[in-house]
Structure formats: structure tokens, C-alpha cells
Design a protein around this motif. Structure first.
Motif, PDB file in Angstrom:
ATOM      1  N   GLY A   1     -75.601  39.867  33.368  1.00  0.00           N
ATOM      2  CA  GLY A   1     -75.957  39.962  31.956  1.00  0.00           C
ATOM      3  C   GLY A   1     -74.735  39.853  31.065  1.00  0.00           C
ATOM      4  N   SER A   2     -73.760  39.031  31.499  1.00  0.00           N
ATOM      5  CA  SER A   2     -72.490  38.899  30.771  1.00  0.00           C
ATOM      6  C   SER A   2     -72.471  37.608  29.974  1.00  0.00           C
ATOM      7  N   ILE A   3     -72.484  37.701  28.648  1.00  0.00           N
ATOM      8  CA  ILE A   3     -72.464  36.527  27.793  1.00  0.00           C
ATOM      9  C   ILE A   3     -71.108  35.829  27.856  1.00  0.00           C
ATOM     10  N   SER A   4     -70.035  36.578  28.078  1.00  0.00           N
ATOM     11  CA  SER A   4     -68.711  35.946  28.168  1.00  0.00           C
ATOM     12  C   SER A   4     -68.623  35.058  29.407  1.00  0.00           C
ATOM     13  N   LEU A   5     -69.200  35.518  30.520  1.00  0.00           N
ATOM     14  CA  LEU A   5     -69.199  34.727  31.750  1.00  0.00           C
ATOM     15  C   LEU A   5     -70.084  33.491  31.619  1.00  0.00           C
ATOM     16  N   VAL A   6     -71.270  33.669  31.046  1.00  0.00           N
ATOM     17  CA  VAL A   6     -72.186  32.537  30.859  1.00  0.00           C
ATOM     18  C   VAL A   6     -71.560  31.495  29.940  1.00  0.00           C
ATOM     19  N   GLY A   7     -70.976  31.961  28.829  1.00  0.00           N
ATOM     20  CA  GLY A   7     -70.340  31.040  27.892  1.00  0.00           C
ATOM     21  C   GLY A   7     -69.182  30.305  28.529  1.00  0.00           C
ATOM     22  N   PHE A   8     -68.386  31.020  29.311  1.00  0.00           N
ATOM     23  CA  PHE A   8     -67.251  30.408  30.014  1.00  0.00           C
ATOM     24  C   PHE A   8     -67.741  29.340  30.984  1.00  0.00           C
ATOM     25  N   GLY A   9     -68.837  29.643  31.698  1.00  0.00           N
ATOM     26  CA  GLY A   9     -69.378  28.698  32.664  1.00  0.00           C
ATOM     27  C   GLY A   9     -69.918  27.441  32.018  1.00  0.00           C
TER      28      GLY A   9
ATOM     29  N   MET B   1     -55.214  26.536  36.298  1.00  0.00           N
ATOM     30  CA  MET B   1     -55.217  25.746  35.064  1.00  0.00           C
ATOM     31  C   MET B   1     -53.820  25.479  34.481  1.00  0.00           C
ATOM     32  N   PRO B   2     -52.913  26.450  34.460  1.00  0.00           N
ATOM     33  CA  PRO B   2     -51.570  26.134  33.946  1.00  0.00           C
ATOM     34  C   PRO B   2     -50.856  25.065  34.778  1.00  0.00           C
ATOM     35  N   LEU B   3     -51.020  25.124  36.105  1.00  0.00           N
ATOM     36  CA  LEU B   3     -50.411  24.122  36.982  1.00  0.00           C
ATOM     37  C   LEU B   3     -51.022  22.744  36.720  1.00  0.00           C
ATOM     38  N   LEU B   4     -52.339  22.714  36.530  1.00  0.00           N
ATOM     39  CA  LEU B   4     -53.039  21.460  36.270  1.00  0.00           C
ATOM     40  C   LEU B   4     -52.631  20.872  34.926  1.00  0.00           C
ATOM     41  N   SER B   5     -52.511  21.725  33.932  1.00  0.00           N
ATOM     42  CA  SER B   5     -52.098  21.265  32.601  1.00  0.00           C
ATOM     43  C   SER B   5     -50.701  20.669  32.628  1.00  0.00           C
TER      44      SER B   5
ATOM     45  N   ALA C   1     -54.283  14.796  25.419  1.00  0.00           N
ATOM     46  CA  ALA C   1     -55.369  15.556  24.796  1.00  0.00           C
ATOM     47  C   ALA C   1     -56.157  16.331  25.849  1.00  0.00           C
ATOM     48  N   ASP C   2     -56.339  15.716  27.025  1.00  0.00           N
ATOM     49  CA  ASP C   2     -57.051  16.385  28.114  1.00  0.00           C
ATOM     50  C   ASP C   2     -56.249  17.580  28.628  1.00  0.00           C
ATOM     51  N   ALA C   3     -54.921  17.436  28.658  1.00  0.00           N
ATOM     52  CA  ALA C   3     -54.054  18.547  29.070  1.00  0.00           C
ATOM     53  C   ALA C   3     -54.178  19.711  28.086  1.00  0.00           C
ATOM     54  N   LYS C   4     -54.311  19.373  26.812  1.00  0.00           N
ATOM     55  CA  LYS C   4     -54.474  20.406  25.783  1.00  0.00           C
ATOM     56  C   LYS C   4     -55.783  21.155  25.994  1.00  0.00           C
ATOM     57  N   GLN C   5     -56.826  20.422  26.381  1.00  0.00           N
ATOM     58  CA  GLN C   5     -58.113  21.046  26.655  1.00  0.00           C
ATOM     59  C   GLN C   5     -58.011  21.985  27.860  1.00  0.00           C
ATOM     60  N   THR C   6     -57.192  21.598  28.829  1.00  0.00           N
ATOM     61  CA  THR C   6     -56.961  22.462  29.996  1.00  0.00           C
ATOM     62  C   THR C   6     -56.249  23.745  29.563  1.00  0.00           C
ATOM     63  N   ASP C   7     -55.351  23.630  28.577  1.00  0.00           N
ATOM     64  CA  ASP C   7     -54.694  24.820  28.032  1.00  0.00           C
ATOM     65  C   ASP C   7     -55.712  25.769  27.414  1.00  0.00           C
ATOM     66  N   PHE C   8     -56.734  25.210  26.742  1.00  0.00           N
ATOM     67  CA  PHE C   8     -57.797  26.033  26.162  1.00  0.00           C
ATOM     68  C   PHE C   8     -58.488  26.842  27.254  1.00  0.00           C
ATOM     69  N   CYS C   9     -58.643  26.221  28.445  1.00  0.00           N
ATOM     70  CA  CYS C   9     -59.269  26.916  29.575  1.00  0.00           C
ATOM     71  C   CYS C   9     -58.466  28.142  29.981  1.00  0.00           C
ATOM     72  N   VAL C  10     -57.141  28.020  29.903  1.00  0.00           N
ATOM     73  CA  VAL C  10     -56.274  29.151  30.236  1.00  0.00           C
ATOM     74  C   VAL C  10     -56.531  30.308  29.277  1.00  0.00           C
TER      75      VAL C  10
ATOM     76  N   VAL D   1     -65.351  32.212  20.679  1.00  0.00           N
ATOM     77  CA  VAL D   1     -66.073  31.300  19.782  1.00  0.00           C
ATOM     78  C   VAL D   1     -65.160  30.342  19.011  1.00  0.00           C
ATOM     79  N   PRO D   2     -64.099  30.829  18.324  1.00  0.00           N
ATOM     80  CA  PRO D   2     -63.252  29.881  17.592  1.00  0.00           C
ATOM     81  C   PRO D   2     -62.536  28.875  18.486  1.00  0.00           C
ATOM     82  N   ILE D   3     -62.218  29.278  19.731  1.00  0.00           N
ATOM     83  CA  ILE D   3     -61.549  28.351  20.662  1.00  0.00           C
ATOM     84  C   ILE D   3     -62.510  27.254  21.093  1.00  0.00           C
ATOM     85  N   ILE D   4     -63.751  27.657  21.420  1.00  0.00           N
ATOM     86  CA  ILE D   4     -64.771  26.670  21.793  1.00  0.00           C
ATOM     87  C   ILE D   4     -65.078  25.753  20.608  1.00  0.00           C
ATOM     88  N   ALA D   5     -65.165  26.353  19.411  1.00  0.00           N
ATOM     89  CA  ALA D   5     -65.440  25.555  18.211  1.00  0.00           C
ATOM     90  C   ALA D   5     -64.321  24.556  17.947  1.00  0.00           C
ATOM     91  N   LYS D   6     -63.075  24.970  18.215  1.00  0.00           N
ATOM     92  CA  LYS D   6     -61.931  24.064  18.036  1.00  0.00           C
ATOM     93  C   LYS D   6     -62.054  22.859  18.969  1.00  0.00           C
TER      94      LYS D   6
END
Length: 209
Positions: free
Chosen positions: A44-52, A131-135, A152-161, A191-196
Motif C-alpha cells: 500500500g505504498s504510493i511512493s513505491l508504486v509511483g517509482f515503479g 544508476m550512478p554508474l550507468l549515468s 539527455a538520457d544520462a540526465k534522466q538516469t540521474d533523476f532515477c538516482v 512529484v516535481p522531479i517526475i513533472a520535470k
């Protein structure tokens, strides 16, 4: 002539390394998203669901980049399709931001306490290592190829971190201190990171390289 051939061969080798990184990204995000969504639904974790769900959307984004790197015919049509695809991905990110924001506020107002999630904590920890190694590897390839798309894709990987760090904080606070509100609050911080990510996708322009 020999120098040109060597340069071309080196660029091709670097490009192949970039494709391999993208295949790994797609595979990892698929596994990460599956584990996070299932674990989040159970706890019942919204943070986990959103992350997934974010991970699943990034699979789509990574597929677009991989397709772009593999297709050479009709450059104009390719770039037009790429922009359209990235904008659709951007809309998905914005929709996810709205969903996570709504569910987070609802859980906070309704005082809905999620269960503890050890699988979620493990996923977040592994992601913080991978993720940091991949970025860093993607940035190296992007620099060598002069590719704005890969950068740009590397930057998106940074967002994952960032998302992984936020997720782990919320899950650990809930597990160790029993702060149930840390989970929906963590999701709200996402939310703001995903929105970005969504805004970047919608405002996408054709990248060279």
C-alpha cells in the motif's frame, strides 16, 4: 584515409557501447518497475508504486533512444517521429505526477499507513548503486559521440538516482521509526522531479548524434 577509417571504427565501437548501455537500462528498468509496483501494491505504498510506474515510462523513453540510434534512413522523418515519441512520454510523466500527487495527499489526509516493504528497500538500495554508474557510462559515451540525445538520457538516469534516494528515505523511516506519513510525503517530494521529466519530454527538440 587510414586515420578516417580508424576514427570511424572507434565511433562505431563507442556507438555499440551506447546501445549496450541502453539495452541494460531497458532491462533493469523493466525489472525494477515490476518489483516496485508489485511490492508497492502489496504494502500500500504510493511512493513505491509511483517509482515503479516511472521506471516503466523510462523503458519507453529508452526504447525511443535505442530506435533512434539504430535507424539511419530518412533522417527528417526519424527526428520528427522521435520528437513525437518523446512528447508522448512527457505526457505520461505529467499524468504520473498528477496521479502520485493526488494519491499522496489522499493518503496523508486519510492517514493511510502503508506496510513495511523489504523488497522495496532492496530495490532502492540496488538502484542507488547501479544508476550512478550507468549515468557516468552514458555521459562518457555521449561526450565521445557528441550526442545530445545520449546526454539527455544520462540526465534522466540521474533523476532515477534522486527518486531512489527519496524512496529509500521514506521506506526506512516507516520501517525503523514507524513514521507512516514518510511514505506518502516521499511520494509527494517525487512529484516535481517526475513533472520535470514530463516537461523536458514535451519541450523536446530533435537531438543530434
Amino acid at each position: 584515409m587510414l586515420l578516417v577509417m580508424e576514427t570511424g571504427a572507434h565511433r562505431q565501437a563507442v556507438a555499440q557501447r551506447g546501445k549496450s548501455l541502453e539495452y541494460f537500462t531497458i532491462g533493469w528498468n523493466t525489472l525494477e518497475g515490476l518489483v516496485a509496483v508489485v511490492a508497492g501494491a502489496i504494502a500500500g505504498s504510493i511512493s513505491l508504486v509511483g517509482f515503479g510506474i516511472d521506471s516503466f515510462i523510462e523503458v519507453t523513453s529508452g526504447t525511443v533512444l535505442l530506435w533512434r540510434m539504430s535507424v539511419d534512413a530518412d533522417a527528417l522523418k526519424r527526428e520528427r517521429n522521435e520528437i513525437l515519441s518523446l512528447r508522448l512520454v512527457g505526457v505520461c510523466f505529467l499524468a504520473l505526477a498528477v496521479y502520485v500527487g493526488y494519491e499522496s495527499v489522499s493518503d496523508l489526509v486519510g492517514r493511510k499507513a502503508p506496510e513495511h516493504s523489504i523488497p522495496g528497500i532492496i530495490v532502492a538500495c540496488v538502484s542507488l548503486v547501479v544508476m550512478p554508474l550507468l549515468s557516468r557510462a552514458k555521459k562518457r559515451v555521449g561526450n565521445e559521440l557528441g550526442s545530445a540525445a545520449i546526454q539527455a538520457d544520462a540526465k534522466q538516469t540521474d533523476f532515477c538516482v534522486y527518486l531512489s534516494g527519496i524512496l529509500l528515505t521514506g521506506l526506512l523511516l516507516n520501517l525503523t521509526l514507524g513514521w507512516w506519513w514518510a511514505d506518502p510525503l516521499s511520494a509527494l517530494v517525487m512529484v516535481p522531479i517526475i513533472a520535470k521529466e514530463g516537461i523536458d519530454g514535451i519541450s523536446a527538440t530533435a537531438c543530434c548524434g
